[in-house]
Scaffold this active site. Structure first.
Site, mmCIF file in Angstrom:
data_model
loop_
_atom_site.group_PDB
_atom_site.id
_atom_site.type_symbol
_atom_site.label_atom_id
_atom_site.label_comp_id
_atom_site.label_asym_id
_atom_site.label_seq_id
_atom_site.Cartn_x
_atom_site.Cartn_y
_atom_site.Cartn_z
ATOM 1 N N HIS A 231 0.819 -1.224 0.000
ATOM 2 C CA HIS A 231 0.000 0.000 0.000
ATOM 3 C C HIS A 231 0.849 1.270 0.000
ATOM 4 C CE1 HIS A 231 -4.244 -1.276 0.353
ATOM 5 N NE2 HIS A 231 -3.718 -2.374 0.854
ATOM 6 N N SER B 23 -3.609 -9.734 -8.037
ATOM 7 C CA SER B 23 -3.772 -8.750 -9.113
ATOM 8 C C SER B 23 -4.325 -9.323 -10.401
ATOM 9 C CB SER B 23 -2.451 -8.027 -9.385
ATOM 10 O OG SER B 23 -2.145 -7.215 -8.306
ATOM 11 N N ASP C 93 0.991 -3.060 -9.418
ATOM 12 C CA ASP C 93 0.430 -4.280 -9.984
ATOM 13 C C ASP C 93 0.675 -4.351 -11.495
ATOM 14 O OD1 ASP C 93 -0.463 -4.613 -7.425
ATOM 15 O OD2 ASP C 93 -2.545 -4.106 -7.856
#
Length: 523
Positions: free
Chosen positions: A56, A164, A210
């Site tokens: 994150h 992902s 990602d």
């Protein structure tokens, strides 16, 4: 650097996967012929990823360290001849009972309509197509609309599993659209930038890790992804070990659908870290934050660089050494502790007063692009996680660049050091960023008790997957402990096939590619 055109599956997959992948690819080609009565022209492929460390913080514009995995999205494509008027795209999935077939027209204007409020799998293709269309318009003055296509999709990346699948689908879709419209040499960086923008069109505040991890990697390497001063990626080969470096991925089977949970999870965290950047800048008297590539226009990295340039007199913070940058991050951890004291979070009214803007203006600027639901915003915990996680990425990167271990003792010391950083990340995700869940915590605890050096969630969290650094001779004992104490306890009827999906021993894989069939019926 161009997206490669593969000539054989051994260029794409590790040796032990080529046989099963050959069967899968040939089945896709056969299914395409069955559904459309012809052979595909090419197959576009993009993999899922597992993030080793850097959770994150990509959308805060800090460096991250993911790797590609074998699981991927394949799109078999046949291109329609160019013609006037609307062009048609037909989409079929090899699992039609789960993913309904769809057709849509691209109007003369070339614009692709996407309704982000509907959770249709075809939206991911549309978003990749839309992004590719915009890129092609900027490159070719005469380009207006995409040609039509017939497409058969096959994805082995579990959806909502934290690996992902959405980024893999969007990257494969954008690559397919570029190839279908005559672009033989697709630049990797352009594809990543298109895919980042495209996924935001489906209603998710995506950071860029990602997509980078789906496109850039080469086999056998981790990927060090930087977003400042511009997007860049460096493949870092894992050091030669006395015993192999093994990452094991374990599914929690708690689905983490970003679209459903985004208002209270993923998108809320994006808003919280953005507000943290604004509040810290205001408190520490930074004149103004520059607009940057953060999803809401400003980021904690933007605050970081501006603070040290404006207040601490650094000429260009992008050129400081990694050691100095790590010291800066440590200093910012201290500043968060001092200047963001409220553990319970900040209300809209409190934030409005600190920032000197009305609640309405603040909501319009930072809380409406993507919907959120929250009464309080935990700026202290979120900023503390981001700065400390950025430090862990730098430390992990340093370990990968260190001399290879020469003795068994050095080997163990290296693995323990890497594992310790992963364990710290899990603790931070659980306590500060609050994006773990009891099931992920349990998988990590069980793995460590059976010999894992490092265990943590990977991906957005709130369910999905975990990643574990396990000595090769302990992989089976970790696997058995999960089966007996987690999977069979929670899912008594679990099948062997489902267990194979649940636990994957992973080697770093390769990124996006195109495979031209040239009229062949099989590979």
């Amino acid at each position: 650097m161009e997206v490669p055109t593969a000539k054989s599956l051994s260029e794409i997959y590790p040796e032990n996967a080529v046989e099963s992948q050959t069967r899968r690819w040939n089945s896709l080609i056969s299914k395409f012929r069955e559904d459309y009565g012809k052979l595909p022209d090419f197959i576009s492929r993009s993999p899922g990823r597992v993030n080793i460390i850097g959770e994150h913080i990509d959308y805060c514009l800090y460096e991250v360290l993911p790797m590609a995995i074998t699981a991927d999205v394949l799109l078999a494509v046949s291109v329609h001849p160019e013609e006037s008027g609307p062009s048609t795209v037909r989409l079929v999935n090899v699992h039609p009972q789960k993913f309904e077939s769809k057709n849509f027209d691209i109007p003369d204007t070339g614009d692709v309509h996407i309704d982000p409020s509907t959770l249709e799998w075809t939206n991911y293709f549309k978003s990749g197509l839309s992004g590719a269309t915009e890129l092609l318009r900027s490159k070719r003055k005469d380009f207006k609309q995409s040609v039509g296509m017939d497409i058969q999709a096959d994805g082995s990346v579990p959806s909502g599993g934290g690996l992902s699948s959405s980024a893999a689908f969007v990257c494969a879709s954008a690559l397919a659209a570029m190839k279908a419209n005559g672009v033989d040499k697709v630049d990797k960086k352009e594809l990543v930038e298109v895919a980042i923008t495209s996924e935001r069109a489906v209603g998710v505040n995506s950071g860029g890790m990602d997509q980078s991890a789906s496109v850039f990697p080469v086999q056998g390497s981790a990927l060090y992804v930087s977003f400042v001063p511009e997007l860049s990626a460096e493949n870092i080969a894992f050091p030669q070990m006395k015993s192999p470096l093994v990452f094991v991925i374990a599914q929690s089977f708690v689905a983490a659908d970003k679209h459903v949970t985004a208002p209270v999870c993923y998108n809320l965290r994006v808003v919280e870290v953005t507000l943290a950047a604004l509040v810290l800048a205001k408190i520490l008297r930074v004149k103004s934050l520059p607009s940057d590539a953060g999803p809401l226009g400003v980021s904690l990295r933007g605050f970081h660089d501006t603070y040290f340039q404006e207040i601490e007199g650094i000429k260009n913070n992008h050129t400081v050494s990694k050691v100095e940058f790590q010291d800066q991050l440590q200093s910012l951890v201290g500043k968060v502790d001092q200047y963001l004291p409220q553990e319970e979070g900040y209300t809209r009214q409190q934030l409005s007063e600190i920032l000197g803007m009305s609640v309405d203006e603040m909501e319009k600027k930072y809380m409406t692009k993507f919907p959120i639901r929250a009464e309080r915003f935990k700026l202290r915990q979120r900023a503390m996680h981001v700065f400390s996680e950025a430090i862990r990425v730098l430390r992990f990167n340093g370990l990968l660049h260190s001399d290879p271990p020469k003795t068994d003792a050095e080997n163990t010391e290296f693995l323990k050091a890497c594992g310790s950083l992963m364990n710290e990340t899990q603790e931070s995700c659980r306590e500060l960023f609050e994006n773990s869940c009891p099931e992920l915590d349990e998988l990590c605890e069980l793995a460590r008790s059976a010999g894992s050096y490092g265990s943590r969630l990977t991906g957005a969290g709130w369910g999905g997957c975990s990643v574990h650094l396990v000595p090769e001779n302990k992989v089976e004992s970790v696997r058995q402990k999960w089966i007996e104490r987690y999977y069979k306890q929670k899912f008594p009827d679990i099948t062997e096939e489902r267990l194979k999906e649940a636990i994957v021993v992973s080697k770093p894989g390769s990124g996006s590619c195109v495979f031209e069939l040239g009229g062949r019926e099989s590979i």
